[in-house]
Design an enzyme around this catalytic site. Structure first.
Site, short mmCIF file in Angstrom:
data_model
loop_
_atom_site.label_atom_id
_atom_site.label_comp_id
_atom_site.label_asym_id
_atom_site.label_seq_id
_atom_site.Cartn_x
_atom_site.Cartn_y
_atom_site.Cartn_z
N LYS A 1 -1.20 -1.02 -4.25
CA LYS A 1 -2.42 -0.27 -3.97
C LYS A 1 -2.04 1.19 -3.83
CE LYS A 1 -6.43 0.09 -0.91
NZ LYS A 1 -7.08 -0.34 0.34
N TYR B 1 0.85 -1.19 0.00
CA TYR B 1 0.00 0.00 0.00
C TYR B 1 0.89 1.24 0.00
CZ TYR B 1 -4.45 2.37 1.16
OH TYR B 1 -5.59 3.14 1.15
#
Length: 328
Positions: A194, A168
């Site tokens: 992400k 992420y």
């Protein structure tokens, strides 16, 4: 630990959880998991708490059963929308195990890893032991770090498990295109990025350099608002918080994005998504609080958020409920 090579679609039907517990799990090779996740919408379910703000497993299981009954590509337990940041490692393990057990292989379940490197490794290994299909690696809390340090942090976690890992990029762990490329080269089980930043130039640079070696997930709050433009940058799916309480609407929206049906997308943005974000933006942390309120608005009782988040006011809940009723 190097990623384990397994036949395409390999699963292990039962994994021991403890002296008395066994559950059905979906164990997928990292490349198979990536193909599965990028083929559809992604669910990031809330974590339910009782009146004392303790994990309410029965309500959580009921929610997961409902979430998994629709055509969703993956379920991310105890993520940001699931208030993973508020859970102890023991609670996180319990949430992940409940998710794996309840979903029972119908949908891949991905678990979080958070905090410093040692904590992230321990959580990653616990997730693998619990039968999770993959891992979402969050930024390390608070500490500022350069790209070299982030590479070592992410690589250490990737090598501690043979699960597919999605990293992420946000907050204090924004990854450059050069960093993402090196991480992809060094870690065969790194399957995705992400994006929690929404920097078009950075995303373009990353996709140009790395291409389809990774899958790309839109991870901004209320990702629907960014879904159509990010599709052009290689971001084929996104984390839908709206799916928690409006799964059919969220899936229709996703299909309109994939079809690049601009009139349909902008109609749904105007009818619901933009007015919804207007409520969301009234207080910090409402990106999570409004999702639990949304469940309450559709009669499924999302319950309260844990501090330091705060719940919507009764007036805001009424406003959200009226908004939901307009598209129901």
């Amino acid at each position: 630990m190097a990623p384990t090579t397994r036949p395409h679609g390999w699963t292990n039907p039962v994994r021991a959880l403890g002296p008395k517990d066994t559950i059905s799990v979906m164990l997928l090779p990292p490349d198979v998991l990536a193909d599965r996740l990028k083929s559809g919408l992604l669910s990031f379910p809330v974590t339910h708490f009782d009146a004392d703000l303790q994990f309410d497993e029965p309500r959580y299981r009921e929610h997961l059963s409902w979430q998994a009954s629709f055509d969703v590509a993956g379920l991310f337990a105890a993520g940001g929308t699931g208030e993973g940041f508020s859970l102890t490692s023991a609670e996180m393990d319990r949430v992940v195990r409940a998710a794996v057990d309840e979903v029972a292989g119908k949908v891949p379940v991905l678990a979080p890893a958070t905090g410093g490197t040692a904590v992230s490794v321990a959580q990653a290994q616990a997730a693998q032991a619990a039968g999770a299909s993959g891992l979402l690696l969050f930024p390390p809390y608070l500490t500022e770090a350069g790209q070299r340090g982030l590479i070592e942090h992410i690589t250490t976690v990737c090598r501690a498990v043979d699960l597919g890992v999605i990293v992420y990029s946000r907050a204090n762990a924004v990854l450059t295109d050069v960093t993402v490329a090196e991480l992809a080269d060094r870690n065969p089980n790194l399957i995705g990025l992400k994006d929690g930043i929404g920097d078009i130039e950075q995303m373009t640079r990353t996709y140009a350099r790395v291409g389809d070696r990774l899958m790309y997930i839109g991870g901004l709050p209320t990702a629907e608002t960014f879904a159509l433009p990010l599709l052009q940058l290689g971001v084929s799916t996104y984390s839908s918080a709206l799916y928690n309480f409006l799964p059919e609407f969220a899936l229709r929206f996703y299909q309109a994005v994939l079809a690049q049906d601009r009139p349909a997308v902008y109609q749904m943005l105007n009818d619901f998504v933009i007015p919804y974000t207007n409520i969301r933006d009234r207080a910090k942390g409402y990106a999570v609080s409004i999702v639990k309120a949304g469940l309450t608005a559709v009669g499924r009782d999302g319950g309260r958020v844990r501090p330091p988040l705060s719940d919507l006011t009764s007036t805001e809940l009424a406003e959200l409920t009226a908004l939901v009723e307009k598209i129901s």
